[in-house]
Design an enzyme around this catalytic site. Structure first.
Site, mmCIF file in Angstrom:
data_model
loop_
_atom_site.group_PDB
_atom_site.id
_atom_site.type_symbol
_atom_site.label_atom_id
_atom_site.label_comp_id
_atom_site.label_asym_id
_atom_site.label_seq_id
_atom_site.Cartn_x
_atom_site.Cartn_y
_atom_site.Cartn_z
ATOM 1 N N GLY A 74 52.008 35.571 47.896
ATOM 2 C CA GLY A 74 52.478 34.849 46.713
ATOM 3 C C GLY A 74 53.190 35.784 45.754
ATOM 4 N N ARG A 103 60.889 48.465 41.159
ATOM 5 C CA ARG A 103 61.766 49.351 40.372
ATOM 6 C C ARG A 103 61.182 50.765 40.317
ATOM 7 N NH1 ARG A 103 61.404 50.604 34.877
ATOM 8 N NH2 ARG A 103 63.374 50.930 33.739
ATOM 9 N N ARG A 138 55.670 33.957 53.864
ATOM 10 C CA ARG A 138 54.459 34.092 54.688
ATOM 11 C C ARG A 138 54.943 34.035 56.132
ATOM 12 N NH1 ARG A 138 50.361 33.692 50.672
ATOM 13 N NH2 ARG A 138 50.970 32.284 49.023
ATOM 14 N N ASP A 165 45.595 40.525 49.699
ATOM 15 C CA ASP A 165 44.821 41.124 50.797
ATOM 16 C C ASP A 165 45.358 40.752 52.178
ATOM 17 O OD1 ASP A 165 43.875 38.580 50.524
ATOM 18 O OD2 ASP A 165 41.760 39.134 50.385
ATOM 19 N N THR A 222 49.007 40.174 43.066
ATOM 20 C CA THR A 222 48.707 38.743 43.191
ATOM 21 C C THR A 222 48.144 38.271 41.856
ATOM 22 O OG1 THR A 222 47.159 37.135 44.143
ATOM 23 C CG2 THR A 222 46.536 39.416 44.383
ATOM 24 N N ILE A 223 48.509 37.075 41.444
ATOM 25 C CA ILE A 223 47.988 36.594 40.156
ATOM 26 C C ILE A 223 46.486 36.332 40.231
ATOM 27 C CG2 ILE A 223 50.186 35.557 39.422
ATOM 28 C CD1 ILE A 223 48.803 32.778 39.993
ATOM 29 N N ASP A 224 45.959 36.162 41.455
ATOM 30 C CA ASP A 224 44.566 35.714 41.616
ATOM 31 C C ASP A 224 43.514 36.796 41.338
ATOM 32 O OD1 ASP A 224 45.783 33.403 42.505
ATOM 33 O OD2 ASP A 224 45.629 33.965 44.627
ATOM 34 N N ASP A 261 42.141 38.695 43.402
ATOM 35 C CA ASP A 261 41.070 38.483 44.392
ATOM 36 C C ASP A 261 40.996 39.589 45.444
ATOM 37 O OD1 ASP A 261 43.449 37.864 45.618
ATOM 38 O OD2 ASP A 261 42.771 35.992 46.501
ATOM 39 N N GLY A 308 44.024 30.360 41.550
ATOM 40 C CA GLY A 308 43.122 31.449 41.911
ATOM 41 C C GLY A 308 42.694 31.388 43.362
ATOM 42 N N ARG A 309 43.257 30.441 44.086
ATOM 43 C CA ARG A 309 42.874 30.217 45.491
ATOM 44 C C ARG A 309 41.350 30.111 45.586
ATOM 45 N NH1 ARG A 309 46.890 31.748 50.011
ATOM 46 N NH2 ARG A 309 46.103 33.853 50.096
ATOM 47 N N GLY A 315 37.686 29.342 24.890
ATOM 48 C CA GLY A 315 36.508 28.712 24.296
ATOM 49 C C GLY A 315 36.073 27.450 25.021
ATOM 50 N N ALA A 316 36.018 27.506 26.352
ATOM 51 C CA ALA A 316 35.673 26.309 27.136
ATOM 52 C C ALA A 316 34.186 25.958 27.024
ATOM 53 C CB ALA A 316 36.046 26.533 28.596
ATOM 54 N N GLU A 317 33.911 24.654 27.091
ATOM 55 C CA GLU A 317 32.508 24.184 27.115
ATOM 56 C C GLU A 317 31.884 24.479 28.480
ATOM 57 O OE1 GLU A 317 34.667 22.534 25.057
ATOM 58 O OE2 GLU A 317 33.284 23.296 23.558
ATOM 59 N N HIS A 354 52.247 25.661 39.606
ATOM 60 C CA HIS A 354 53.055 26.876 39.753
ATOM 61 C C HIS A 354 53.593 27.466 38.460
ATOM 62 C CE1 HIS A 354 53.146 26.107 44.155
ATOM 63 N NE2 HIS A 354 53.002 27.409 44.104
HETATM 64 P P1 ATP Z 1 48.282 36.033 47.750
HETATM 65 O O1 ATP Z 1 46.859 36.413 47.443
HETATM 66 O O2 ATP Z 1 49.145 36.102 46.547
HETATM 67 O O3 ATP Z 1 48.438 34.757 48.501
HETATM 68 P P2 ATP Z 1 48.435 37.543 50.225
HETATM 69 O O4 ATP Z 1 49.074 38.842 50.556
HETATM 70 O O5 ATP Z 1 46.944 37.483 50.414
HETATM 71 O O6 ATP Z 1 48.879 37.178 48.746
HETATM 72 P P3 ATP Z 1 48.921 35.953 52.610
HETATM 73 O O7 ATP Z 1 49.736 34.735 52.826
HETATM 74 O O8 ATP Z 1 47.475 35.897 52.961
HETATM 75 O O9 ATP Z 1 49.135 36.390 51.088
HETATM 76 O O10 ATP Z 1 49.570 37.153 53.465
HETATM 77 C C1 ATP Z 1 50.955 37.462 53.405
HETATM 78 C C2 ATP Z 1 51.455 37.832 54.782
HETATM 79 O O11 ATP Z 1 50.709 38.950 55.296
HETATM 80 C C3 ATP Z 1 51.274 36.743 55.847
HETATM 81 O O12 ATP Z 1 52.316 35.816 55.896
HETATM 82 C C4 ATP Z 1 51.193 37.555 57.138
HETATM 83 O O13 ATP Z 1 52.493 37.857 57.626
HETATM 84 C C5 ATP Z 1 50.494 38.819 56.704
HETATM 85 N N1 ATP Z 1 49.051 38.702 57.007
HETATM 86 C C6 ATP Z 1 48.160 37.893 56.419
HETATM 87 N N2 ATP Z 1 46.939 37.991 56.963
HETATM 88 C C7 ATP Z 1 47.059 38.914 57.941
HETATM 89 C C8 ATP Z 1 46.146 39.471 58.912
HETATM 90 N N3 ATP Z 1 44.872 39.102 58.946
HETATM 91 N N4 ATP Z 1 46.637 40.385 59.758
HETATM 92 C C9 ATP Z 1 47.924 40.749 59.723
HETATM 93 N N5 ATP Z 1 48.844 40.269 58.855
HETATM 94 C C10 ATP Z 1 48.421 39.364 57.973
#
Ligand code: ATP
Length: 323
Positions: A14, A24, A75, A106, A128-130, A132, A173-174, A188-190, A253
């Site tokens: 993402g 940059r 992706r 990740d 990533t904005i999440d 995570d 946040g997925r 300030g959420a409840e 988005h």
């Molecule tokens: P975000 O958290 O913002 O979604 P992300 O990097 O986790 O970012 P993914 O869609 O999970 O987003 O991964 C991006 C790309 O990385 C995938 O399209 C794929 O090409 C590669 N990828 C993802 N998972 C794997 C994996 N387990 N092994 C190898 N390549 C991977």
């Protein structure tokens, strides 16, 4: 490292505000240290297609303030296979890429690890904005996304107060609740409902709203993380149970775009520069991490074994402050 002459850089997964600042910094620091830097468009998809071009100092001009990623992202399902990784490695040889800097989440780090296992030196920058990614407390874009959500909360609050309404806000946040938890505190959420925590709708949402009304509250905010979902159903349930007019907002988005905050720009710049310096110092197959107030680096294999947890102190704090 003397055997690295050409560095490739790509953004993957993402998009996140601040990715441009990181690219940059990679390009300018790379050129400063005498490297040849190649940009790869559309992440691993572009790598497989050879969508690769030489970057100059000017090719990253006028992008630091822009959200998204000017390198674009995608992706790639093909890359996620053994044959795909082999093909990617052969493309890096065609273009003479000696090391790769991957900016993403990740999933993107897993892809980078697969490249490193085939002998290509890699550095991962968390973007990533999440927020995570387990190996770091901060990811590029997280700060901007939180501020975008906070801005929306402030606007929603004005109208919720005027009509004595309850607002249910679903945020991104997925499968992780880091954005939700932070904006629950700042807004300030409840109540805040996170994928990492079991919840009971009557105990965790209805009761705090009724208690708040009995104390004279004029508006209510419930934050739901994307990983829980169901904001519309929860909204109906609140209205039925409490009789309070309740409206759902699913931000979507809008949270991903926008000009990056100063914090995201500075952190992304530092991380981009650090990625190049790691390669220069011979530190390969590392991911950059922000921990306890400092930038550090971790072996990519180790980083991917780590498990992310929610900040329990923040979670408890929200319960106290929501009283
Ligand atoms: P975000 O958290 O913002 O979604 P992300 O990097 O986790 O970012 P993914 O869609 O999970 O987003 O991964 C991006 C790309 O990385 C995938 O399209 C794929 O090409 C590669 N990828 C993802 N998972 C794997 C994996 N387990 N092994 C190898 N390549 C991977």
């Amino acid at each position: 490292m003397d055997n690295i002459k050409t560095i490739g850089v790509l953004t993957s997964g993402g998009d996140a505000p601040g990715m441009n600042a990181a690219v940059r910094a990679v390009v300018r620091t790379g050129i400063y240290y005498g490297y040849n830097v190649l940009g790869i468009r559309k992440g691993y998809e572009g790598l497989l297609n050879g969508d690769i071009f030489k970057m100059t100092l000017r090719s990253v001009g006028d992008i630091i303030h822009r959200g998204g990623t000017f390198l674009q992202t995608a992706r790639s399902y093909e890359f996620n296979t053994e044959a795909g990784v082999e093909k990617a490695i052969s493309i890096t040889r065609v273009f003479g890429i000696d090391a790769m800097i991957v900016i993403g989440g990740d999933g993107s780090f897993r892809g980078a690890r697969d490249l490193s296992r085939k002998g290509l030196p890699v550095i991962g920058i968390p973007g990533t904005i999440d927020n995570d990614i387990a190996s770091t407390e901060y990811t590029i874009g997280f700060d901007t996304a939180k501020n975008t959500v906070q801005d929306a909360i402030d606007k929603i609050r004005d109208t919720a107060y005027s009509h004595e309404r309850c607002s249910v806000l679903e945020v991104m946040g997925r499968k992780a609740g880091h954005i939700a938890l932070n904006v629950a505190i700042s807004g300030g959420a409840e109540a805040v409902i996170l994928p990492e925590k079991e919840f009971d709708i009557d105990r965790d949402i209805i009761r705090p709203i009724i208690d708040g009304r009995n104390r004279g509250k004029k508006h209510y905010l419930v934050v739901i993380a994307e990983g829980i979902g169901g904001a519309v159903d929860i909204t109906k349930y609140i209205e039925e149970k409490t009789g309070i007019m309740t409206r759902a907002t699913i931000l979507g988005h809008i949270q991903r775009g926008g000009s990056p905050t100063v914090y995201d720009r500075v952190m992304a710049s530092r991380m981009g520069a650090m990625a190049v310096k790691l390669l220069k110092d011979g530190c390969i197959n590392r991911v950059i991490s922000f921990r306890q107030g400092a930038l550090t680096d971790i072996d990519i294999e180790e980083a991917l074994k780590m498990k992310k947890t929610i900040d329990e102190d923040l979670y408890e704090l929200n319960k106290i402050l929501a009283l």
